[in-house]
Scaffold this motif. Sequence first.
Motif, PDB file in Angstrom:
ATOM      1  N   MET A 110     -91.554  43.734 -21.869  1.00  0.00           N
ATOM      2  CA  MET A 110     -92.451  42.688 -22.358  1.00  0.00           C
ATOM      3  C   MET A 110     -92.684  42.837 -23.865  1.00  0.00           C
ATOM      4  O   MET A 110     -92.782  41.850 -24.569  1.00  0.00           O
ATOM      5  N   SER A 111     -92.751  44.078 -24.327  1.00  0.00           N
ATOM      6  CA  SER A 111     -92.955  44.356 -25.748  1.00  0.00           C
ATOM      7  C   SER A 111     -91.780  43.827 -26.584  1.00  0.00           C
ATOM      8  O   SER A 111     -91.977  43.270 -27.660  1.00  0.00           O
ATOM      9  N   GLN A 112     -90.566  44.014 -26.082  1.00  0.00           N
ATOM     10  CA  GLN A 112     -89.372  43.538 -26.785  1.00  0.00           C
ATOM     11  C   GLN A 112     -89.343  42.002 -26.840  1.00  0.00           C
ATOM     12  O   GLN A 112     -88.974  41.424 -27.860  1.00  0.00           O
ATOM     13  N   LEU A 113     -89.727  41.362 -25.767  1.00  0.00           N
ATOM     14  CA  LEU A 113     -89.771  39.899 -25.719  1.00  0.00           C
ATOM     15  C   LEU A 113     -90.789  39.363 -26.721  1.00  0.00           C
ATOM     16  O   LEU A 113     -90.524  38.395 -27.432  1.00  0.00           O
ATOM     17  N   SER A 114     -91.924  40.005 -26.804  1.00  0.00           N
ATOM     18  CA  SER A 114     -92.962  39.602 -27.751  1.00  0.00           C
ATOM     19  C   SER A 114     -92.461  39.730 -29.196  1.00  0.00           C
ATOM     20  O   SER A 114     -92.686  38.845 -30.032  1.00  0.00           O
ATOM     21  N   LYS A 115     -91.774  40.833 -29.513  1.00  0.00           N
ATOM     22  CA  LYS A 115     -91.215  41.020 -30.857  1.00  0.00           C
ATOM     23  C   LYS A 115     -90.162  39.953 -31.166  1.00  0.00           C
ATOM     24  O   LYS A 115     -90.107  39.423 -32.281  1.00  0.00           O
ATOM     25  N   ALA A 116     -89.326  39.651 -30.182  1.00  0.00           N
ATOM     26  CA  ALA A 116     -88.275  38.645 -30.380  1.00  0.00           C
ATOM     27  C   ALA A 116     -88.877  37.268 -30.654  1.00  0.00           C
ATOM     28  O   ALA A 116     -88.422  36.543 -31.541  1.00  0.00           O
ATOM     29  N   VAL A 117     -89.899  36.897 -29.917  1.00  0.00           N
ATOM     30  CA  VAL A 117     -90.547  35.595 -30.105  1.00  0.00           C
ATOM     31  C   VAL A 117     -91.217  35.537 -31.476  1.00  0.00           C
ATOM     32  O   VAL A 117     -91.090  34.549 -32.208  1.00  0.00           O
ATOM     33  N   ARG A 118     -91.937  36.595 -31.871  1.00  0.00           N
ATOM     34  CA  ARG A 118     -92.594  36.622 -33.183  1.00  0.00           C
ATOM     35  C   ARG A 118     -91.577  36.578 -34.320  1.00  0.00           C
ATOM     36  O   ARG A 118     -91.771  35.881 -35.309  1.00  0.00           O
ATOM     37  N   SER A 119     -90.467  37.310 -34.178  1.00  0.00           N
ATOM     38  CA  SER A 119     -89.419  37.302 -35.207  1.00  0.00           C
ATOM     39  C   SER A 119     -88.802  35.904 -35.333  1.00  0.00           C
ATOM     40  O   SER A 119     -88.572  35.412 -36.439  1.00  0.00           O
ATOM     41  N   THR A 120     -88.554  35.294 -34.197  1.00  0.00           N
ATOM     42  CA  THR A 120     -87.980  33.945 -34.207  1.00  0.00           C
ATOM     43  C   THR A 120     -88.930  32.957 -34.868  1.00  0.00           C
ATOM     44  O   THR A 120     -88.506  32.146 -35.703  1.00  0.00           O
ATOM     45  N   LEU A 121     -90.195  33.011 -34.523  1.00  0.00           N
ATOM     46  CA  LEU A 121     -91.176  32.102 -35.126  1.00  0.00           C
ATOM     47  C   LEU A 121     -91.325  32.353 -36.626  1.00  0.00           C
ATOM     48  O   LEU A 121     -91.412  31.406 -37.415  1.00  0.00           O
ATOM     49  N   ALA A 122     -91.328  33.618 -37.035  1.00  0.00           N
ATOM     50  CA  ALA A 122     -91.447  33.945 -38.458  1.00  0.00           C
ATOM     51  C   ALA A 122     -90.235  33.439 -39.231  1.00  0.00           C
ATOM     52  O   ALA A 122     -90.376  32.833 -40.303  1.00  0.00           O
ATOM     53  N   LEU A 123     -89.036  33.675 -38.717  1.00  0.00           N
ATOM     54  CA  LEU A 123     -87.829  33.191 -39.390  1.00  0.00           C
ATOM     55  C   LEU A 123     -87.764  31.664 -39.391  1.00  0.00           C
ATOM     56  O   LEU A 123     -87.335  31.054 -40.360  1.00  0.00           O
ATOM     57  N   TRP A 124     -88.194  31.053 -38.317  1.00  0.00           N
ATOM     58  CA  TRP A 124     -88.205  29.594 -38.233  1.00  0.00           C
ATOM     59  C   TRP A 124     -89.169  29.023 -39.276  1.00  0.00           C
ATOM     60  O   TRP A 124     -88.827  28.073 -39.988  1.00  0.00           O
ATOM     61  N   LEU A 125     -90.348  29.613 -39.405  1.00  0.00           N
ATOM     62  CA  LEU A 125     -91.319  29.165 -40.399  1.00  0.00           C
ATOM     63  C   LEU A 125     -90.756  29.342 -41.809  1.00  0.00           C
ATOM     64  O   LEU A 125     -90.870  28.453 -42.661  1.00  0.00           O
ATOM     65  N   LEU A 126     -90.103  30.468 -42.040  1.00  0.00           N
ATOM     66  CA  LEU A 126     -89.537  30.752 -43.358  1.00  0.00           C
ATOM     67  C   LEU A 126     -88.388  29.809 -43.701  1.00  0.00           C
ATOM     68  O   LEU A 126     -88.359  29.222 -44.780  1.00  0.00           O
ATOM     69  N   THR A 127     -87.441  29.639 -42.791  1.00  0.00           N
ATOM     70  CA  THR A 127     -86.235  28.858 -43.094  1.00  0.00           C
ATOM     71  C   THR A 127     -86.393  27.359 -42.883  1.00  0.00           C
ATOM     72  O   THR A 127     -85.702  26.575 -43.524  1.00  0.00           O
ATOM     73  N   ALA A 128     -87.290  26.947 -42.007  1.00  0.00           N
ATOM     74  CA  ALA A 128     -87.435  25.512 -41.730  1.00  0.00           C
ATOM     75  C   ALA A 128     -88.532  24.852 -42.553  1.00  0.00           C
ATOM     76  O   ALA A 128     -88.505  23.638 -42.751  1.00  0.00           O
ATOM     77  N   PHE A 129     -89.488  25.617 -43.065  1.00  0.00           N
ATOM     78  CA  PHE A 129     -90.598  25.014 -43.806  1.00  0.00           C
ATOM     79  C   PHE A 129     -90.773  25.583 -45.211  1.00  0.00           C
ATOM     80  O   PHE A 129     -90.766  24.841 -46.187  1.00  0.00           O
ATOM     81  N   LEU A 130     -90.965  26.893 -45.306  1.00  0.00           N
ATOM     82  CA  LEU A 130     -91.287  27.481 -46.598  1.00  0.00           C
ATOM     83  C   LEU A 130     -90.146  27.378 -47.601  1.00  0.00           C
ATOM     84  O   LEU A 130     -90.350  26.969 -48.748  1.00  0.00           O
ATOM     85  N   TYR A 131     -88.933  27.732 -47.211  1.00  0.00           N
ATOM     86  CA  TYR A 131     -87.802  27.661 -48.130  1.00  0.00           C
ATOM     87  C   TYR A 131     -87.502  26.216 -48.552  1.00  0.00           C
ATOM     88  O   TYR A 131     -87.364  25.953 -49.748  1.00  0.00           O
TER      89      TYR A 131
END
Length: 193
Positions: free
Chosen positions: A1-22
Amino acid sequence: MSQLSKAVRSTLALWLLTAFLYPLFMLLCGQIALSFQANGSLITNSQGTVVGSALIGQPFNSDRYFWSRPSTVKYSISPEVTKTGISGASNLAPSNPELLKRIQVEVARLKQANIQPTADLVYTSGSGLDPHISIAAAQAQVRRIASTRNLNPAQIQTLVSQNIDGRFLGIFGEPGINVLQLNMALDALQPAS
């Protein structure tokens, strides 16, 4: 469950960075540092109305104006239609009779107007949207325009010299003249009737 949580947070962070901020950062940089280019290199007349882009050619057929390169693209002339057409060459082989016929028609039109045919007044560009002609092509048209507008050819030659775009970074490409900008300068010299 811990790994799944990290994967979801990483995906959301990268999505926010590459789809909006950049993209937002690039938009702001473009609007602040290069707003003319970022907004399409639009050219306006003396009344502030957009008349075209410095990047896309327009057809000029009147004897009062410098003629642009021939194009296989069907330019949209209607102000309601903003699409330019499909960019690209005709892809006709040198042996194609249609290409030979089109070239013969262009050469005949130029000779009838007492203009020495140059390559860029006879042949289309690769994109079909090139807004520039060579200096030689502009100089070949000076007498025709001077005669039509009842101006001294030296005045028009001066306009040609003032509207030469040099090589990119001083070394790439050939000097050329943006036909729309040159024709606008011609109208400023003597308004078209």
